[in-house]
Design an enzyme around this catalytic site. Structure first.
Site, PDB file in Angstrom:
ATOM      1  N   GLY A   8      -5.621  19.071   9.619  1.00 13.73           N
ATOM      2  CA  GLY A   8      -5.909  18.136   8.532  1.00 13.73           C
ATOM      3  C   GLY A   8      -7.299  18.354   7.966  1.00 13.73           C
ATOM      4  O   GLY A   8      -7.957  17.418   7.506  1.00 13.73           O
ATOM      5  N   GLY A  11      -8.338  16.949   4.444  1.00 11.74           N
ATOM      6  CA  GLY A  11      -8.394  15.511   4.150  1.00 11.74           C
ATOM      7  C   GLY A  11      -9.813  14.973   4.156  1.00 11.74           C
ATOM      8  O   GLY A  11     -10.784  15.710   4.357  1.00 11.74           O
ATOM      9  N   GLN A  12      -9.937  13.669   3.921  1.00 15.17           N
ATOM     10  CA  GLN A  12     -11.263  13.020   3.914  1.00 15.17           C
ATOM     11  C   GLN A  12     -11.987  13.263   5.246  1.00 15.17           C
ATOM     12  O   GLN A  12     -13.112  13.774   5.286  1.00 15.17           O
ATOM     13  CB  GLN A  12     -11.116  11.515   3.697  1.00 15.17           C
ATOM     14  N   LEU A  77      -6.290  15.616  13.013  1.00 14.33           N
ATOM     15  CA  LEU A  77      -6.441  14.730  11.859  1.00 14.33           C
ATOM     16  C   LEU A  77      -5.289  14.925  10.880  1.00 14.33           C
ATOM     17  O   LEU A  77      -5.259  14.312   9.813  1.00 14.33           O
ATOM     18  CB  LEU A  77      -7.776  15.010  11.148  1.00 14.33           C
ATOM     19  N   ALA A  78      -4.347  15.801  11.205  1.00 16.00           N
ATOM     20  CA  ALA A  78      -3.238  16.060  10.284  1.00 16.00           C
ATOM     21  C   ALA A  78      -2.265  14.901  10.307  1.00 16.00           C
ATOM     22  O   ALA A  78      -2.132  14.197  11.301  1.00 16.00           O
ATOM     23  CB  ALA A  78      -2.523  17.349  10.670  1.00 16.00           C
ATOM     24  N   SER A 126      -4.246   5.080  14.600  1.00 15.21           N
ATOM     25  CA  SER A 126      -4.425   4.152  13.474  1.00 15.21           C
ATOM     26  C   SER A 126      -4.149   2.720  13.884  1.00 15.21           C
ATOM     27  O   SER A 126      -3.291   2.458  14.738  1.00 15.21           O
ATOM     28  CB  SER A 126      -3.447   4.563  12.370  1.00 15.21           C
ATOM     29  N   GLU A 128      -2.439   0.860  12.357  1.00 20.23           N
ATOM     30  CA  GLU A 128      -1.031   0.596  12.010  1.00 20.23           C
ATOM     31  C   GLU A 128      -0.132   0.559  13.246  1.00 20.23           C
ATOM     32  O   GLU A 128       0.985   0.073  13.181  1.00 20.23           O
ATOM     33  CB  GLU A 128      -0.522   1.646  11.022  1.00 20.23           C
ATOM     34  N   TYR A 150       5.357   4.877   9.410  1.00 16.78           N
ATOM     35  CA  TYR A 150       4.039   5.475   9.656  1.00 16.78           C
ATOM     36  C   TYR A 150       3.473   4.973  10.980  1.00 16.78           C
ATOM     37  O   TYR A 150       3.031   5.753  11.834  1.00 16.78           O
ATOM     38  CB  TYR A 150       3.094   5.104   8.500  1.00 16.78           C
ATOM     39  N   LYS A 154       2.734   7.097  14.460  1.00 15.64           N
ATOM     40  CA  LYS A 154       1.382   7.077  15.050  1.00 15.64           C
ATOM     41  C   LYS A 154       1.429   6.513  16.474  1.00 15.64           C
ATOM     42  O   LYS A 154       0.685   6.968  17.359  1.00 15.64           O
ATOM     43  CB  LYS A 154       0.442   6.227  14.190  1.00 15.64           C
ATOM     44  N   HIS A 179     -11.241   3.457   6.862  1.00 14.65           N
ATOM     45  CA  HIS A 179     -12.591   4.010   6.703  1.00 14.65           C
ATOM     46  C   HIS A 179     -12.624   4.829   5.429  1.00 14.65           C
ATOM     47  O   HIS A 179     -11.738   5.607   5.155  1.00 14.65           O
ATOM     48  CB  HIS A 179     -13.011   4.817   7.936  1.00 14.65           C
TER      49      HIS A 179
HETATM   50  P1  GDP Z   1      -3.955   0.798   3.797  1.00 19.31           P
HETATM   51  O1  GDP Z   1      -4.580  -0.321   4.553  1.00 19.31           O
HETATM   52  O2  GDP Z   1      -3.969   2.086   4.568  1.00 19.31           O
HETATM   53  O3  GDP Z   1      -2.610   0.483   3.269  1.00 19.31           O
HETATM   54  O4  GDP Z   1      -4.985   1.093   2.575  1.00 19.31           O
HETATM   55  P2  GDP Z   1      -4.905   0.801   1.009  1.00 19.31           P
HETATM   56  O5  GDP Z   1      -6.270   1.077   0.479  1.00 19.31           O
HETATM   57  O6  GDP Z   1      -3.780   1.535   0.342  1.00 19.31           O
HETATM   58  O7  GDP Z   1      -4.594  -0.780   0.900  1.00 19.31           O
HETATM   59  C1  GDP Z   1      -5.467  -1.742   1.395  1.00 19.31           C
HETATM   60  C2  GDP Z   1      -5.028  -3.136   0.954  1.00 19.31           C
HETATM   61  O8  GDP Z   1      -5.247  -3.280  -0.454  1.00 19.31           O
HETATM   62  C3  GDP Z   1      -3.550  -3.444   1.179  1.00 19.31           C
HETATM   63  O9  GDP Z   1      -3.448  -4.725   1.759  1.00 19.31           O
HETATM   64  C4  GDP Z   1      -2.942  -3.477  -0.218  1.00 19.31           C
HETATM   65  O10 GDP Z   1      -1.852  -4.387  -0.348  1.00 19.31           O
HETATM   66  C5  GDP Z   1      -4.133  -3.967  -1.030  1.00 19.31           C
HETATM   67  N1  GDP Z   1      -4.059  -3.623  -2.456  1.00 19.31           N
HETATM   68  C6  GDP Z   1      -4.221  -4.492  -3.489  1.00 19.31           C
HETATM   69  N2  GDP Z   1      -4.094  -3.860  -4.656  1.00 19.31           N
HETATM   70  C7  GDP Z   1      -3.853  -2.556  -4.382  1.00 19.31           C
HETATM   71  C8  GDP Z   1      -3.654  -1.397  -5.213  1.00 19.31           C
HETATM   72  O11 GDP Z   1      -3.664  -1.464  -6.445  1.00 19.31           O
HETATM   73  N3  GDP Z   1      -3.472  -0.201  -4.549  1.00 19.31           N
HETATM   74  C9  GDP Z   1      -3.456  -0.110  -3.174  1.00 19.31           C
HETATM   75  N4  GDP Z   1      -3.281   1.088  -2.586  1.00 19.31           N
HETATM   76  N5  GDP Z   1      -3.624  -1.206  -2.384  1.00 19.31           N
HETATM   77  C10 GDP Z   1      -3.831  -2.406  -2.971  1.00 19.31           C
END
Ligand code: GDP
Length: 322
Positions: A8, A11-12, A77-78, A126, A128, A150, A154, A179
């Site tokens: 990975g 990636g970031q 990290l992949a 994660s 998650e 996902y 994980k 992060h």
């Molecule tokens: P995640 O925690 O890995 O799913 O990271 P994200 O950055 O995709 O989402 C973080 C939070 O932001 C989640 O609770 C989403 O529901 C919320 N969120 C609100 N508006 C948006 C949007 O326009 N795009 C994304 N990606 N998330 C959003």
């Protein structure tokens, strides 16, 4: 010279890790999925990185590369990085994020057996894996109950890390909370917000469409999380480590901080809620207790929420003003 193998690497976290290890004088080998990715990611990657092309779903291919590199440190990290993608592609998610991690542990174990030299492995797990957690904050003893393909993939990799540890491979699994950095893709809400705030600041107008503004996350600075992984790799006692800031903020708070940094008054005038971005099921109460990492790895987050947001906004403003 220490040799590291990083999956990975495009990636970031892979990019940040490769830069850090190269700066330390480590010989870095990075795994990239295909030739297109090698080209697309070359601008961000230090030229010193030795690139290997293979899909983590090709276990024998991965094992051959690892046998040739014979690394001291391996960083996994992949993986697919989006929960949304995992609902659309659950089989691929299982193969890449779950089985792919195990293929790497197996290959690392084989190298260790063949050479008699210890191979230290860090797996990027994660938050998650906790799904909708039964307690907050979560730590290394919190029940693993994923609620997405996902998270399940994980969770499988995380548990297999523990199984390889009991077989004598020094694998640590870092349970990483969100992060962020300017290297975040736009699919993540943080970068979407900072790029949007910069666009509106520069043009003086525009609207940013978002989903749930009340969603809360435990957001940290990606470089700090990469630092935790390096510390875990070099720690004498491998294990599971929760890596988190320990504080949650709402999406609305992120927006407020970003627009303030970009000197835009009244962020509400520029933000719309669009139902297409509202998730039907969203993790909540996700906040980590990193006490163990602090005590055992000597890890500390160095950058707080305001500064994470600020650095990302400054970066996006500079991109537009360049
Ligand atoms: P995640 O925690 O890995 O799913 O990271 P994200 O950055 O995709 O989402 C973080 C939070 O932001 C989640 O609770 C989403 O529901 C919320 N969120 C609100 N508006 C948006 C949007 O326009 N795009 C994304 N990606 N998330 C959003």
């Amino acid at each position: 010279m220490t040799r590291a193998f990083v999956t990975g690497v495009t990636g970031q976290d892979g990019t940040i890790l490769a830069r850090r290890l190269v700066a330390e004088g480590v010989e870095v080998h990075g795994l990239v999925r295909d030739q297109d990715d090698v080209t697309a990611s070359s601008a961000e990657r230090p030229p010193e990185v030795h690139v290997h092309v293979a899909d983590v779903r090709d276990g024998p291919g991965l094992a051959r590369i690892l046998a040739t590199v014979a690394p001291d440190e391996v960083y996994n990290l992949a993986g697919i990085s989006s929960v949304a993608y995992s609902w659309e592609h659950p089989v691929t998610t299982g193969e890449v994020t779950g089985v792919g991690a195990v293929a790497l542990f197996e290959a690392a174990h084989q190298v260790q057996e063949a050479t008699g030299r210890q191979v230290r492995v860090v797996h990027a797990s994660s938050s998650e894996i906790f799904g909708i957690p039964d307690r907050s904050p979560q730590d290394e003893h919190t029940a693993i109950r994923p609620v997405s393909p996902y998270g399940a993939a994980k969770a499988y990799a995380h548990q297999m890390a523990g199984i390889y540890r009991s077989r004598g491979l020094a694998v640590s699994s870092c349970v990483l909370y969100n992060h962020e950095s300017p290297l975040r893709p736009m699919a993540f809400v943080t970068r979407k917000i900072t790029a949007g705030a910069a666009r509106i600041a520069v043009s003086g107008e525009g609207v940013l469409s978002l989903g749930n503004l009340d969603a809360r996350r435990d957001w940290g600075w990606a470089e700090d999380y990469v630092d935790a992984m390096v510390r875990a790799a070099r720690h004498d006692h491998p294990g599971d480590f929760v890596i988190a800031s320990g504080q949650t903020r709402s999406v609305a708070e992120f927006v407020e901080a970003a627009f303030a940094r970009a000197h835009i008054d009244d962020w509400r005038a520029h933000v719309r809620v669009d139902p297409q971005f509202v998730r039907p099921v969203d993790a909540s109460d996700v906040v980590g207790d990193a006490s163990r990492a602090k005590a055992e790895l000597g890890w500390q987050p160095t950058i707080g929420f305001e500064e994470v947001v600020g650095r990302m906004v400054d970066h996006d403003l500079a991109l537009l003003r360049a």
